[in-house]
Design a protein around this motif. Structure first.
Motif, PDB file in Angstrom:
ATOM      1  N   LYS A  13     -13.930  -3.163 -59.429  1.00 47.43           N
ATOM      2  CA  LYS A  13     -13.406  -3.331 -60.787  1.00 47.43           C
ATOM      3  C   LYS A  13     -12.631  -2.105 -61.250  1.00 47.43           C
ATOM      4  N   LEU A  14     -12.988  -0.958 -60.711  1.00 48.55           N
ATOM      5  CA  LEU A  14     -12.290   0.276 -61.067  1.00 48.55           C
ATOM      6  C   LEU A  14     -10.959   0.423 -60.340  1.00 48.55           C
ATOM      7  N   GLY A  15     -10.672  -0.482 -59.423  1.00 54.71           N
ATOM      8  CA  GLY A  15      -9.395  -0.453 -58.735  1.00 54.71           C
ATOM      9  C   GLY A  15      -9.419   0.210 -57.386  1.00 54.71           C
ATOM     10  N   PHE A  16     -10.606   0.460 -56.831  1.00 51.25           N
ATOM     11  CA  PHE A  16     -10.733   1.129 -55.545  1.00 51.25           C
ATOM     12  C   PHE A  16     -11.382   0.189 -54.532  1.00 51.25           C
ATOM     13  N   MET A  17     -11.107   0.467 -53.261  1.00 48.59           N
ATOM     14  CA  MET A  17     -11.739  -0.321 -52.209  1.00 48.59           C
ATOM     15  C   MET A  17     -13.138   0.230 -51.963  1.00 48.59           C
ATOM     16  N   PRO A  18     -14.168  -0.612 -52.034  1.00 52.02           N
ATOM     17  CA  PRO A  18     -15.540  -0.121 -51.848  1.00 52.02           C
ATOM     18  C   PRO A  18     -16.034  -0.263 -50.423  1.00 52.02           C
ATOM     19  N   TRP A  19     -16.929   0.618 -50.037  1.00 43.67           N
ATOM     20  CA  TRP A  19     -17.808   0.409 -48.882  1.00 43.67           C
ATOM     21  C   TRP A  19     -19.152   1.024 -49.238  1.00 43.67           C
ATOM     22  N   VAL A  20     -20.189   0.181 -49.229  1.00 45.13           N
ATOM     23  CA  VAL A  20     -21.535   0.609 -49.601  1.00 45.13           C
ATOM     24  C   VAL A  20     -22.428   0.403 -48.388  1.00 45.13           C
ATOM     25  N   ALA A  21     -23.003   1.499 -47.894  1.00 46.85           N
ATOM     26  CA  ALA A  21     -23.821   1.425 -46.685  1.00 46.85           C
ATOM     27  C   ALA A  21     -24.906   2.489 -46.767  1.00 46.85           C
ATOM     28  N   ASN A  22     -25.565   2.753 -45.650  1.00 43.93           N
ATOM     29  CA  ASN A  22     -26.589   3.796 -45.630  1.00 43.93           C
ATOM     30  C   ASN A  22     -25.941   5.153 -45.372  1.00 43.93           C
ATOM     31  N   GLY A  23     -26.736   6.211 -45.489  1.00 43.00           N
ATOM     32  CA  GLY A  23     -26.193   7.560 -45.435  1.00 43.00           C
ATOM     33  C   GLY A  23     -25.541   7.932 -44.129  1.00 43.00           C
ATOM     34  N   ASP A  24     -25.994   7.379 -43.009  1.00 43.14           N
ATOM     35  CA  ASP A  24     -25.371   7.756 -41.740  1.00 43.14           C
ATOM     36  C   ASP A  24     -24.377   6.711 -41.251  1.00 43.14           C
ATOM     37  N   LEU A  25     -24.066   5.734 -42.116  1.00 44.71           N
ATOM     38  CA  LEU A  25     -23.015   4.756 -41.836  1.00 44.71           C
ATOM     39  C   LEU A  25     -23.239   3.998 -40.529  1.00 44.71           C
ATOM     40  N   THR A  26     -24.462   3.588 -40.316  1.00 40.91           N
ATOM     41  CA  THR A  26     -24.780   2.746 -39.163  1.00 40.91           C
ATOM     42  C   THR A  26     -25.221   1.347 -39.591  1.00 40.91           C
ATOM     43  N   TRP A  27     -25.257   1.098 -40.887  1.00 43.47           N
ATOM     44  CA  TRP A  27     -25.604  -0.216 -41.420  1.00 43.47           C
ATOM     45  C   TRP A  27     -24.321  -0.924 -41.833  1.00 43.47           C
ATOM     46  N   LEU A  28     -24.167  -2.161 -41.421  1.00 44.56           N
ATOM     47  CA  LEU A  28     -23.019  -2.961 -41.825  1.00 44.56           C
ATOM     48  C   LEU A  28     -23.277  -3.476 -43.230  1.00 44.56           C
TER      49      LEU A  28
END
Length: 974
Positions: A320-335
């Protein structure tokens, strides 16, 4: 295509002395894999806030909803800029075993090159729709990295104490050249054309405002310019770097910032919301970067794996703020969750033994078929050979299934370690289903939360209660002996309750963590070897796996019709009947009268003379015929290549024996391709397995090396009586050495049993084909026969009856190679859903999905051709490999005017015209096969600008076109 960030990333945020905002970030060293474990270093960003900014921070609202509204007002300019977020979806994945078929939903994929294998890298870089960004640590070197042995510490200007890493001098020519040659140049040679630059502004840690910082920033900007110059056309995404945007924005194809709403503390390993007072400053920088400097922004936030509610909410807020999101776990191994979220359709199937034993495993032989119908592909994991993956499984798999043997009750270490590993997955909400026997041990008991000691009873039990969904046959006896001593805590979860004088038993249950079904209450085996389900596997697996309502890829149907194949295996192709007529001549006569596509598998060694080769070429030249290899000499027992010695026990032992030739796996597989291409240059490559159809790993590897798709084996295992679904193998066998597509119904051993024993028994095939299309459409319609069947006059009559029944069924006939292509695609197909609820489908060669007919009426589009209902299912037809499925606007069940209801040939293309009509082309099925098209009665169909006359059929119109016109251009107007 831009944006990204790297490894275990940011997260603790605090306000330090003097008003300095410290953002602590953890990251993975990019240089090399160390025992496949994540190597961590890290750095912090320091931002000095002016009084004006602190004044703004102090005025922020305290409520999270008011804060988001305030942030949206600040960010509104980002939307006004018109950046197309839908065209730059992004995913970050820093684990091993990247799920390539799933990641292709994203325009941009950020990976850690050191974590992936060469063949995975090749597959990623070959994705047509995605740009892969390789992680590069731009401003730091971890002391535990492989780089340390090759660099000079004089190239460093300080240390990042948080991660004990060196902060590198952006002005040092030696460091710059090392980075360019040892990192960028190596990755460029490996095929990467895009880079995610981490630790870009680490110089802030060790420099103060003034000349030294200015020099570092000049060095940083010039180094970015050098990267662009040396590697022309490369794409760069920066992890922050706000301080140099005024000089470097034209080098940045994207920028990433982390922890706008949620962060990760690498010290505690906890995910937590960020402080509200820090968001406003960060948002100002992001809006400035995207609006003023036109740099697309991605925001990375962090939540616990499996926390889908918070992940989706955060993704929506960022979007909604106009940015592309990616929400995952801290080490970025969760899809995790971006603008779209993957909808997993694979199960991790845990099995014992080795891949050579796969086809004998109960999970493969019993469970895989109903799971396929539910839309689930299996990823087999041999627990005796490998520990379970360390990366989160939730988000990647729809669930976990295991079918364990009696030894599971011994509490062996392999099960204890597996249960301990799966505990976090169960906590994250990933369903787990266990069949056969429950494992003992503390970790397994904690995971499965059962009561009882698992000891089998030897007494008589009575039936106390049964869930109405269990589907237990009324005639099934209550089996006491062997029932394990097991109970669930909540008796409402028990689907089957048995009792003795002093005990309660729950051998089947659906629980909060998944469910189980235990021996001897899964299957009943008769004296003849026939198996029968003691529960409804479709309903049980649906419930225990908590499968959501989502599109299901269907292997049986296309353009509204059941698919059908006719397969002739060329066994004894040149044998003669009593009149001296060869089987190939009888076969050719039958083929010339049959308009449906036919595939003939030829045994190369049988085609020994020029006369025989000439006859085979004549048959292969028929427009409805395609040729396949049926091996070189027809080995009837593939286990011999694995060292097995029980060949004499095989029910069908035909082979072509030649002097001085011993079966050799390469000659039997890829070695037949030159012969195949000589006989039928236009036929696609295909191998039809001979004999038992059970190639082991070495033989599969030989076929894979030759790039040879293959088919055969499997099918129905039948001895007597009625057909049982418990004896029907799955449609495909996924292996490390490629995918073996199985015979839908009648493999060679069963054909021999039915035909050579008594030809009349083969009539059962027609009955079985119909049975597999009753309550559920479980299989395509298939006729699989041997060439020597045409030597028997009664057999020829029977085969003609079966072919006529298939024609009257109005199947969509395809060649076996087309069936193989579609079925292989079932293993690789993938699904995602965006924040608006639209489905994104990569079906590859599969062009049909199923949904409950009450779920949606699809919007007809350039991607969706039409639909039709059968029983409780709605079959929806797709126009292309990558399709977007949306619900039709307006009333939920309102029928759109334009749609295809049925067609008797595959679509070649479908295009929606500006006037609302559709232009479509069909694949030719041969000159003899007429094309039939069904559309709503309100529509009109024309070919080559000539309107066709339909036959009315209720609310539908049926059009029939001769085969020689079927290749024309059709126009559908409604």
């Amino acid at each position: 295509m831009q944006t990204a960030t790297r490894n275990p990333i940011i997260p603790g945020i605090d306000i330090g002395d003097g008003g300095v905002l410290r953002i602590w970030k953890d990251r993975k060293d990019h240089s090399g894999t160390h025992d496949n474990l994540v190597q961590l270093s890290g750095f912090r960003f320091l931002f000095y806030f002016s009084g004006a900014i602190w004044s703004k921070v102090s005025l922020l609202c305290s409520g999270s909803g008011q804060l988001l509204l305030s942030l949206m007002l600040v960010a509104s300019a980002a939307h006004a800029d018109g950046l197309e977020l839908e065209k730059r979806d992004i995913a970050f994945y820093y684990g091993s075993r990247p799920p390539i078929e799933d990641l292709r939903h994203f325009d941009q994929i950020v990976i850690q090159p050191s974590q992936i294998l060469p063949h995975e890298k090749t597959a990623l870089l070959n994705l047509d729709s995605s740009l892969v960004f390789a992680y590069v640590s731009f401003g730091e070197i971890a002391r535990n990295s492989e780089d340390m042995a090759r660099i000079d510490t004089d190239w460093s200007i300080g240390v990042n104490p948080a991660w004990n890493s060196l902060v590198m001098d952006m002005t040092d020519p030696a460091w710059r050249e090392y980075l360019l040659k040892q990192h960028f140049e190596r990755l460029w040679r490996d095929g990467y054309r895009a880079f995610f630059l981490d630790t870009v502004d680490s110089y802030l840690i060790v420099t103060k405002e003034g000349k030294q910082r200015e020099e570092q920033e000049k060095g940083l900007v010039s180094l970015l310019a050098e990267v662009k110059q040396r590697f022309p056309g490369c794409k760069l995404i920066l992890n922050r770097g706000f301080e140099v945007l005024d000089r470097a924005s034209h080098y940045a194809d994207g920028m990433v910032a982390e922890s706008l709403f949620h962060g990760f503390d690498p010290v505690s390993g906890k995910h937590a919301p960020t402080k509200e007072e820090n968001r406003k400053w960060l948002l100002d920088q992001l809006v400035r970067a995207q609006n003023e400097f036109k740099v697309p922004i991605t925001v990375l936030d962090y939540v616990d794996p499996g926390n889908w509610v918070e992940a989706e909410k955060t993704a929506r807020d960022i979007f909604k703020l106009g940015f592309m999101p990616w929400v995952a776990n801290g080490d970025l191994t969760w899809l995790g969750h971006g603008r779209m979220r993957l909808a997993p359709r694979k199960l991790l199937a845990i099995v014992n033994g080795t891949p050579a034993q796969q086809m004998e495993h109960d999970l493969f032989r019993r469970a895989a078929m109903p799971l396929e119908y539910l839309g689930l592909a299996l990823d087999y994991w041999y627990i005796d050979q490998l520990p379970l993956p360390i990366e989160p499984l939730v988000g990647r798999y729809a669930g976990i299934i295991a079918w364990l043997g009696e030894d599971s009750a011994n509490g062996t270490e392999r099960y204890e370690s597996a249960c301990a590993r799966l505990q976090s997955e169960a906590n994250a909400g990933l369903p787990i289903v266990l069949m056969g026997y429950l494992p003992a041990g503390v970790a397994c008991r904690n995971l499965l939360d059962y009561q009882g000691e698992l000891q089998p009873t030897t007494g008589i039990l009575k039936l106390d209660a049964m869930n109405e969904r269990l589907g237990r046959p009324e005639s099934a006896p209550v089996i006491g002996s062997g029932t394990p001593d097991v109970r669930v805590r909540d008796r409402n979860n028990a689907w089957l309750t048995l009792s003795s004088a002093d005990k309660i038993f729950h051998p089947v249950a659906v629980t909060s963590w998944g469910g189980y079904a235990l021996h001897p209450h899964i299957l009943n085996e008769s004296a003849s070897g026939r198996h029968e389900w003691l529960l409804d596997p479709f309903v049980f697996f649906q419930a225990a796996l908590r499968l959501p309502v989502q599109p299901v890829f269907d292997m049986t149907t296309e353009n509204g019709r059941r698919l059908g194949i006719i397969e002739v295996r060329g066994d004894r192709l040149f044998a003669k009947d009593e009149q001296g007529v060869e089987a190939i001549d009888r076969l050719k006569g039958w083929m010339e009268k049959n308009p449906l596509p036919i595939t003939l598998g030829a045994i190369e060694a049988e085609v020994a003379t020029e006369e025989q080769r000439s006859k085979l070429r004549e048959v292969a030249s028929l427009p409805q015929v395609r040729l396949a290899s049926h091996t070189y000499s027809h080995p009837f027992y593939w286990g011999v290549f694995e060292g097995k010695t029980d060949a004499d026990q095989q029910p069908y032992r035909y082979s072509v024996f030649m002097k001085d030739y011993a079966a050799e796996m390469t000659r039997e597989t890829g070695g037949t391709l030159p012969f195949l291409h000589t006989m039928a240059p236009d036929s696609p490559s295909l191998l039809i397995w001979s004999g038992d159809g059970k190639p082991g790993p070495a033989v599969l590897a030989a076929a894979q090396k030759a790039g040879l798709p293959h088919y055969g084996g499997g099918g129905l295992h039948w001895q007597s009586g009625q057909m049982s679904l418990a004896d029907l193998d799955p449609a495909l066998r996924p292996t490390e050495w490629g995918i073996q597509v199985m015979t839908p119904l009648i493999a060679e051993p069963l054909f021999a049993q039915l035909w050579y024993g008594e030809a009349l028994n083969f009539g059962k095939v027609g009955e079985w084909n119909r049975e597999l299309d009753r309550a559920r459409r479980l299989r395509i319609s298939s006729i699989s026969i041997h060439a020597d069947a045409f030597l028997n006059e009664r057999g020829r009559e029977l085969l003609e009856q079966m072919a006529e029944a298939q024609r009257k069924e109005n199947v969509l006939g395809i060649w076996v190679d087309e069936y193989v292509t579609r079925t292989r695609a079932f293993q690789t197909a993938s699904i995602a859903r965006d924040l608006d609820g639209n489905w994104f489908l990569f079906g590859d060669a599969l062009r049909t999905v199923r949904l409950p007919k009450t779920e949606m009426t699809p919007e007809i589009s350039s991607d969706v051709v039409g639909y039709n209902d059968r029983n409780d299912n709605r079959y929806i037809y797709l126009a292309r490999n990558h399709a977007i499925l949306k619900a039709a606007q307006g009333k939920r069940n309102e029928n759109p005017g334009l749609r295809l209801i049925e067609a008797s040939a595959p679509l070649k293309s479908w295009h929606i015209n500006n006037d609302g009509s559709a232009t479509l082309l069909f694949e030719s099925r041969g000159r003899l096969a007429p094309l039939t098209v069904t559309a709503p009665a309100s529509c009109a169909l024309s070919i080559n600008d000539t309107r066709l006359t339909p036959q009315a059929k209720g609310t539908h119109s049926v059009y029939t076109v001769s085969g020689n016109l079927a290749a024309g251009k059709f126009r559908l107007e409604c």
